[in-house]
Design a protein around this motif. Structure first.
Motif, mmCIF file in Angstrom:
data_model
loop_
_atom_site.group_PDB
_atom_site.id
_atom_site.type_symbol
_atom_site.label_atom_id
_atom_site.label_comp_id
_atom_site.label_asym_id
_atom_site.label_seq_id
_atom_site.Cartn_x
_atom_site.Cartn_y
_atom_site.Cartn_z
ATOM 1 N N ALA A 67 -15.655 -9.476 5.246
ATOM 2 C CA ALA A 67 -16.134 -8.517 6.243
ATOM 3 C C ALA A 67 -14.959 -7.796 6.898
ATOM 4 C CB ALA A 67 -16.977 -9.236 7.299
ATOM 5 N N LEU A 68 -13.852 -8.525 7.090
ATOM 6 C CA LEU A 68 -12.669 -7.916 7.696
ATOM 7 C C LEU A 68 -12.131 -6.796 6.811
ATOM 8 C CD1 LEU A 68 -10.680 -8.263 10.129
ATOM 9 C CD2 LEU A 68 -9.251 -9.589 8.565
ATOM 10 N N GLU A 69 -12.119 -7.032 5.517
ATOM 11 C CA GLU A 69 -11.627 -6.002 4.598
ATOM 12 C C GLU A 69 -12.546 -4.783 4.598
ATOM 13 O OE1 GLU A 69 -9.863 -5.653 0.055
ATOM 14 O OE2 GLU A 69 -10.938 -7.454 0.685
ATOM 15 N N SER A 70 -13.849 -5.016 4.710
ATOM 16 C CA SER A 70 -14.797 -3.893 4.759
ATOM 17 C C SER A 70 -14.571 -3.032 5.993
ATOM 18 C CB SER A 70 -16.240 -4.414 4.766
ATOM 19 O OG SER A 70 -16.528 -5.108 3.571
ATOM 20 N N ILE A 71 -14.291 -3.677 7.126
ATOM 21 C CA ILE A 71 -14.051 -2.915 8.351
ATOM 22 C C ILE A 71 -12.731 -2.155 8.245
ATOM 23 C CG2 ILE A 71 -13.598 -3.100 10.829
ATOM 24 C CD1 ILE A 71 -15.545 -5.459 10.861
ATOM 25 N N GLY A 72 -11.713 -2.800 7.647
ATOM 26 C CA GLY A 72 -10.444 -2.112 7.437
ATOM 27 C C GLY A 72 -10.620 -0.870 6.577
ATOM 28 N N GLU A 73 -11.421 -0.979 5.532
ATOM 29 C CA GLU A 73 -11.692 0.177 4.679
ATOM 30 C C GLU A 73 -12.477 1.245 5.433
ATOM 31 O OE1 GLU A 73 -11.030 1.402 1.719
ATOM 32 O OE2 GLU A 73 -9.543 -0.166 1.366
ATOM 33 N N ARG A 74 -13.376 0.799 6.307
ATOM 34 C CA ARG A 74 -14.152 1.752 7.087
ATOM 35 C C ARG A 74 -13.235 2.562 8.015
ATOM 36 N NH1 ARG A 74 -17.797 -1.077 11.177
ATOM 37 N NH2 ARG A 74 -18.701 -2.006 9.303
ATOM 38 N N SER A 95 -3.636 9.985 6.796
ATOM 39 C CA SER A 95 -4.230 8.740 6.304
ATOM 40 C C SER A 95 -3.692 7.550 7.087
ATOM 41 C CB SER A 95 -3.945 8.564 4.808
ATOM 42 O OG SER A 95 -2.533 8.477 4.594
ATOM 43 N N LEU A 96 -4.329 6.396 6.866
ATOM 44 C CA LEU A 96 -3.930 5.154 7.520
ATOM 45 C C LEU A 96 -3.553 4.105 6.483
ATOM 46 C CD1 LEU A 96 -6.745 4.657 10.230
ATOM 47 C CD2 LEU A 96 -4.535 5.799 10.509
ATOM 48 N N SER A 97 -2.625 3.246 6.861
ATOM 49 C CA SER A 97 -2.372 2.005 6.135
ATOM 50 C C SER A 97 -2.832 0.864 7.033
ATOM 51 C CB SER A 97 -0.885 1.850 5.815
ATOM 52 O OG SER A 97 -0.476 2.828 4.893
ATOM 53 N N ASN A 142 1.005 -7.830 5.644
ATOM 54 C CA ASN A 142 0.030 -7.131 4.808
ATOM 55 C C ASN A 142 0.049 -5.622 5.061
ATOM 56 O OD1 ASN A 142 -0.874 -9.422 3.457
ATOM 57 N ND2 ASN A 142 -2.398 -9.887 5.038
ATOM 58 N N LEU A 143 0.325 -5.233 6.286
ATOM 59 C CA LEU A 143 0.479 -3.814 6.580
ATOM 60 C C LEU A 143 1.693 -3.250 5.844
ATOM 61 C CD1 LEU A 143 -0.168 -1.223 8.155
ATOM 62 C CD2 LEU A 143 1.133 -2.168 10.084
ATOM 63 N N TYR A 144 2.758 -4.014 5.836
ATOM 64 C CA TYR A 144 3.975 -3.585 5.125
ATOM 65 C C TYR A 144 3.687 -3.448 3.627
ATOM 66 C CZ TYR A 144 8.720 -3.629 3.268
ATOM 67 O OH TYR A 144 9.884 -3.324 2.597
ATOM 68 N N LYS A 145 2.890 -4.381 3.088
ATOM 69 C CA LYS A 145 2.531 -4.306 1.669
ATOM 70 C C LYS A 145 1.715 -3.046 1.389
ATOM 71 C CE LYS A 145 2.399 -9.324 0.888
ATOM 72 N NZ LYS A 145 1.520 -10.481 0.576
ATOM 73 N N ALA A 146 0.789 -2.733 2.288
ATOM 74 C CA ALA A 146 -0.038 -1.535 2.094
ATOM 75 C C ALA A 146 0.817 -0.270 2.100
ATOM 76 C CB ALA A 146 -1.106 -1.458 3.184
ATOM 77 N N LYS A 147 1.843 -0.240 2.911
ATOM 78 C CA LYS A 147 2.696 0.943 2.998
ATOM 79 C C LYS A 147 3.609 1.050 1.781
ATOM 80 C CE LYS A 147 4.162 2.195 7.130
ATOM 81 N NZ LYS A 147 3.232 3.257 7.486
ATOM 82 N N THR A 148 4.158 -0.086 1.357
ATOM 83 C CA THR A 148 5.061 -0.050 0.203
ATOM 84 C C THR A 148 4.304 0.171 -1.102
ATOM 85 O OG1 THR A 148 4.980 -2.471 0.072
ATOM 86 C CG2 THR A 148 6.788 -1.498 1.324
ATOM 87 N N ALA A 149 3.002 -0.098 -1.083
ATOM 88 C CA ALA A 149 2.186 0.117 -2.284
ATOM 89 C C ALA A 149 1.694 1.554 -2.402
ATOM 90 C CB ALA A 149 1.007 -0.844 -2.283
ATOM 91 N N GLY A 150 2.183 2.405 -1.532
ATOM 92 C CA GLY A 150 1.808 3.823 -1.632
ATOM 93 C C GLY A 150 1.061 4.364 -0.433
ATOM 94 N N ARG A 151 0.845 3.530 0.566
ATOM 95 C CA ARG A 151 0.121 3.924 1.786
ATOM 96 C C ARG A 151 -1.346 4.260 1.489
ATOM 97 N NH1 ARG A 151 5.317 5.993 2.457
ATOM 98 N NH2 ARG A 151 6.371 5.252 4.343
ATOM 99 N N ASN A 152 -2.080 4.605 2.590
ATOM 100 C CA ASN A 152 -3.498 4.942 2.479
ATOM 101 C C ASN A 152 -4.269 3.812 1.790
ATOM 102 O OD1 ASN A 152 -5.788 6.496 2.873
ATOM 103 N ND2 ASN A 152 -5.528 7.643 0.958
ATOM 104 N N LYS A 153 -3.918 2.556 2.188
ATOM 105 C CA LYS A 153 -4.565 1.385 1.586
ATOM 106 C C LYS A 153 -4.864 0.361 2.674
ATOM 107 C CE LYS A 153 -2.520 1.549 -3.048
ATOM 108 N NZ LYS A 153 -2.170 2.985 -2.932
ATOM 109 N N CYS A 154 -5.745 -0.594 2.337
ATOM 110 C CA CYS A 154 -6.076 -1.708 3.244
ATOM 111 C C CYS A 154 -5.868 -3.008 2.473
ATOM 112 C CB CYS A 154 -7.524 -1.604 3.746
ATOM 113 S SG CYS A 154 -8.036 -3.012 4.746
ATOM 114 N N ILE A 155 -5.006 -3.884 2.981
ATOM 115 C CA ILE A 155 -4.750 -5.188 2.377
ATOM 116 C C ILE A 155 -5.018 -6.272 3.420
ATOM 117 C CG2 ILE A 155 -3.011 -6.701 1.355
ATOM 118 C CD1 ILE A 155 -1.662 -4.254 0.174
#
Length: 365
Positions: free
Chosen positions: A294-301, A323-325, A349-362
C-alpha cells in the motif's frame, strides 16, 4: 404606562366629556398609562417597576409611594392584554401583578411572563386583597417571587421593590460577566488553536512543517511500537529543482513548491496520514498502519499526481515535465529499532530512485 414624571398629554376631546384637571389622580394615571412609548434612558442601577392593575386608584397610590424615590422608575399598565408587550418593551426589574383582573387571571399572566425569554427571570410580586395560604401557594407554584396584600405601607413596598430589583440586577450583571468571560475564553481558545496551527504549518506550501513532522512521527512511532503495528514513511524530492529555479526565478520556484504541496496533500486520503515539507524541495509523508504494498501505491500516486500537472521543465533529464523521486520504507517497530533507522532506509531508497534515472518510486520493507 408611566414614568414617575410623565409628559402631559392634550385633554381628551368629546362632546360630553370634560377634560380632567392636570392634578387630578385619574388624569395622572391616564398620562402614566399613555406614556409607554416615552421611555427614558435608565441607569443600569435603577429599579424599573411595572405595575399591572386595572384599578387606577391602586396605580395612583403606588405612584405616590414611589414619587420621591429618584432611583425607582415607575410604569403603570391598566390593560391586562397589554401587560406582556409592555414588559417586553420596558424590561422591568420587578413586576407588581394584580391577582384579580377583568378578562384574565393574574396567575395566568405570571405563567406567560415565565414563558417569555425577556421576563423569564424578572421578579414578580403578586398583589392580592386577601391573605389566603392556598392563593399564596398557587402564586409561588406558577413562578411568583413574592406576595403582598395590597397595599402595604410605602416603606415596606419600597423595601420589597428594592430587594427584588437589586437581586435581579446583580444576577443580570453576573450573567453578563459570565457571558463575557465565556466569550473571552472562546476567543482565546480559538486564537491558541490558530496559533498552534500556524506554528505547525509551513508558510509556503501550507503543509505541516518539519517541527510538526518530527513530533507526529515520534508519537506515531511509539504508538506502533506499543500496538505492534506497521509504520510507513515516504521521502519525496523534486527532480532537478535547482535548474528549474535558476531558469524561471525564485517566484516561479515558490509557486512550483506550492502546487506540488497541494498535489501531495490531496493524494493523502486518510485522516492519520501527515504530509509535511521536510526541507527545501523535499517532502515527507508519515503513514501509520501502512503495509509495504500500500505504501508503494501511495508513493506512485504522489509521483503521478505531480506528473499530471504537466509543468514544463526544460532542464530535467528525467521527463519533459516536473517530476518527483520517491523513497519509502515500512517496518513494525521494535525496541532494537528507532525512527531514525527507518528514515535512513527511506532516504537510501530515495537516493536509489534518483540514481536510477529519477521520476521513480522505490519502497523497501
Amino acid at each position: 404606562m408611566s414614568t414617575n414624571h410623565p409628559k402631559a398629554l392634550p385633554p381628551t376631546v368629546g362632546p360630553t366629556q370634560v377634560a380632567p384637571r392636570s392634578n387630578d389622580p385619574t388624569a395622572r394615571l391616564r398620562r402614566a398609562a399613555d406614556a409607554v412609548g416615552d421611555l427614558r434612558f435608565v441607569d443600569d442601577s435603577n429599579c424599573v417597576v411595572l405595575l399591572v392593575d386595572d384599578q387606577l386608584m391602586i396605580g395612583e397610590m403606588v405612584r405616590r409611594a414611589l414619587a420621591n424615590e429618584p432611583t425607582i422608575v415607575f410604569h403603570f399598565c391598566s390593560e391586562p392584554g397589554e401587560a406582556i408587550k409592555t414588559a417586553e418593551r420596558i424590561a422591568p426589574t420587578v413586576i407588581l401583578q394584580d391577582l384579580v383582573m377583568p378578562g384574565i387571571e393574574g396567575l395566568t399572566l405570571v405563567r406567560e411572563y415565565r414563558a417569555l425569554e425577556a421576563t423569564r427571570n424578572t421578579p414578580i410580586i403578586v398583589l392580592s386583597t386577601r391573605e389566603d395560604p392556598t392563593t399564596k401557594k398557587d402564586a409561588f407554584a406558577v413562578g411568583a417571587n413574592d406576595y403582598i396584600v395590597k397595599l402595604p405601607d410605602s416603606i415596606e413596598l419600597i423595601a420589597r421593590i428594592r430587594y427584588h430589583s437589586q437581586a435581579y440586577l446583580s444576577r443580570r450583571q453576573r450573567d453578563g460577566a459570565y457571558k463575557a468571560l465565556h466569550e473571552s475564553q472562546r476567543q482565546l481558545m480559538a486564537a491558541n488553536i490558530e496559533l498552534l496551527r500556524l506554528s505547525n504549518m509551513d508558510g509556503l506550501t501550507g503543509l505541516n512543517n518539519r517541527r510538526r513532522f518530527d513530533e507526529y512521527a515520534s508519537t506515531e512511532w511509539r504508538r506502533a511500537l506499543r500496538e505492534r503495528a506497521p509504520f510507513g514513511l515516504l521521502l519525496v524530492d523534486v527532480d532537478e529543482f535547482k535548474p528549474y529555479n535558476d531558469a524561471n526565478g525564485h517566484l516561479a520556484g515558490d509557486e512550483l513548491l506550492r502546487r506540488i504541496g497541494e498535489a501531495i496533500r490531496t493524494s493523502c486520503r486518510r485522516p492519520e496520514d501527515l504530509p509535511a515539507r521536510y526541507g527545501g524541495d523535499e517532502f515527507a509523508v508519515v503513514l501509520p498502519g501502512m503495509q509495504a504494498n500500500a505504501l508503494e501505491s501511495i508513493g506512485e500516486r504522489l509521483r503521478q499526481a505531480v506528473q499530471d500537472l504537466k509543468i514544463e521543465h526544460g532542464g530535467s533529464f528525467a521527463a519533459p515535465y516536473v517530476s518527483l523521486s520517491v523513497g519509502g520504507a515500512v517496518t513494525v517497530p521494535t525496541e532494537e529499532d528507532g525512527l531514525l533507522d527507518l528514515i535512513a532506509i527511506a532516504d537510501r531508497n530515495l537516493y536509489k530512485a534518483k540514481t536510477a534515472g529519477r521520476n521513480k518510486c522505490i519502497v523497501h520493507e
